[in-house]
Design an enzyme around this catalytic site. Structure first.
Site, PDB file in Angstrom:
ATOM      1  N   SER A  67      27.287  43.933  37.099  1.00  0.00           N
ATOM      2  CA  SER A  67      27.356  45.395  37.170  1.00  0.00           C
ATOM      3  C   SER A  67      25.966  46.016  37.062  1.00  0.00           C
ATOM      4  O   SER A  67      25.056  45.454  36.449  1.00  0.00           O
ATOM      5  CB  SER A  67      28.231  45.948  36.045  1.00  0.00           C
ATOM      6  OG  SER A  67      29.553  45.483  36.170  1.00  0.00           O
TER       7      SER A  67
HETATM    8  N1  SAH Z   1      31.056  42.200  33.595  1.00  0.00           N
HETATM    9  C1  SAH Z   1      30.575  41.466  34.747  1.00  0.00           C
HETATM   10  C2  SAH Z   1      31.092  42.128  36.006  1.00  0.00           C
HETATM   11  C3  SAH Z   1      31.469  41.128  36.995  1.00  0.00           C
HETATM   12  S1  SAH Z   1      32.255  41.821  38.428  1.00  0.00           S
HETATM   13  C4  SAH Z   1      29.077  41.386  34.757  1.00  0.00           C
HETATM   14  O1  SAH Z   1      28.418  42.265  34.204  1.00  0.00           O
HETATM   15  O2  SAH Z   1      28.538  40.445  35.352  1.00  0.00           O
HETATM   16  C5  SAH Z   1      33.961  41.750  37.967  1.00  0.00           C
HETATM   17  C6  SAH Z   1      34.478  40.396  37.591  1.00  0.00           C
HETATM   18  O3  SAH Z   1      35.899  40.558  37.357  1.00  0.00           O
HETATM   19  C7  SAH Z   1      34.349  39.318  38.653  1.00  0.00           C
HETATM   20  O4  SAH Z   1      33.707  38.199  38.109  1.00  0.00           O
HETATM   21  C8  SAH Z   1      35.802  39.013  39.056  1.00  0.00           C
HETATM   22  O5  SAH Z   1      36.013  37.670  39.401  1.00  0.00           O
HETATM   23  C9  SAH Z   1      36.536  39.376  37.778  1.00  0.00           C
HETATM   24  N2  SAH Z   1      37.962  39.708  37.934  1.00  0.00           N
HETATM   25  C10 SAH Z   1      38.571  40.400  38.930  1.00  0.00           C
HETATM   26  N3  SAH Z   1      39.904  40.496  38.707  1.00  0.00           N
HETATM   27  C11 SAH Z   1      40.142  39.836  37.532  1.00  0.00           C
HETATM   28  C12 SAH Z   1      41.308  39.566  36.769  1.00  0.00           C
HETATM   29  N4  SAH Z   1      42.539  39.965  37.164  1.00  0.00           N
HETATM   30  N5  SAH Z   1      41.186  38.866  35.617  1.00  0.00           N
HETATM   31  C13 SAH Z   1      39.977  38.430  35.197  1.00  0.00           C
HETATM   32  N6  SAH Z   1      38.818  38.646  35.883  1.00  0.00           N
HETATM   33  C14 SAH Z   1      38.902  39.341  37.032  1.00  0.00           C
END
Ligand code: SAH
Length: 217
Positions: A67
């Site tokens: 993010s």
């Molecule tokens: N907080 C992370 C953001 C990653 S982007 C950071 O700062 O790096 C969002 C993430 O949510 C992705 O890795 C994606 O695979 C995950 N995601 C999407 N749907 C999900 C779900 N139902 N359960 C768990 N993770 C999920």
């Protein structure tokens, strides 16, 4: 083997990022301190070393992103994390947001649905620094019923709706911060569970997240 180094240049760029975040309206000193103390470039491929402190999202593989720092700061500020609170995070991704929560003293339970990203968490750089972290491979829509209730819940992917099972796992007085779909963009919401079990909803401005998907991958 990658060599991790937090140089004066990285620290200087981080200071500039903090000024940018303040300029965009982030006021929580705790959140700014946490971001200032965490080397974001450790969470990215070394190819991003020079640009890791730009206020942007970057790819982390599997079509997912780390993010944008402003988004991390905004969500974390809304969550009002206190030391020792139990926080459930949906979407571990790069673990950068997770680390901000840990730095604030939270006990973090983080769920990721992408197997390849989850596997990388074994090599979490700060695993000896922060001991209050538990990693889960699973579907965030289900939450972690056996570990709840949680003081706070944070969703870091675009939710199509407010996941009802997560509301069930929120303690009375607890808060959940999540971006909810509105087409191209998502509205940032903060939900507070009141003493009679009803929900208070506050709405903030729009953000752009990768989608929250069902099931595992
Ligand atoms: N907080 C992370 C953001 C990653 S982007 C950071 O700062 O790096 C969002 C993430 O949510 C992705 O890795 C994606 O695979 C995950 N995601 C999407 N749907 C999900 C779900 N139902 N359960 C768990 N993770 C999920």
């Amino acid at each position: 083997m990658r060599i991790y180094e937090d140089t004066y240049q990285h620290k200087g760029l981080r200071k500039q990022l903090i000024e940018t975040l303040k300029g965009k309206g982030i006021t929580s000193q705790e959140v700014l301190n946490a971001i200032n103390s965490i080397p974001r470039h450790y969470f990215l491929d070394s190819a991003f070393d020079k640009i890791a402190y730009e206020d942007r999202a970057f790819p982390i593989g599997e079509g997912q992103t780390i993010s944008q720092p402003y988004t991390v700061a905004f969500q974390t500020q809304l969550l009002e994390v206190k030391r020792n609170e139990k926080v459930l995070e949906i979407g571990s991704g790069s673990l950068y947001q997770t680390t901000v929560l840990l730095e604030l003293g939270a006990k973090v339970y983080t769920i990721e649905r992408q197997k390849n990203l989850f596997e990388k968490h074994k090599h979490y750089y700060f695993k000896n620094k922060y001991l209050n972290i538990k990693f889960f491979y699973g579907d965030g829509f289900e939450g972690l019923p056996t570990y709840g209730p949680f003081d706070k819940i944070l969703i870091t992917a675009a939710a199509p709706f407010i996941p009802p099972k997560l509301i069930d796992q929120l303690r009375i007085g607890g808060m959940m911060v999540l971006p909810v779909d509105e087409g191209e963009q998502q509205r940032m919401l903060r939900i507070t569970k009141l003493s009679d079990g009803s929900l208070q909803e506050e709405s903030f401005h729009n953000f752009s997240f990768v989608p929250m998907l069902t099931g595992k991958n």
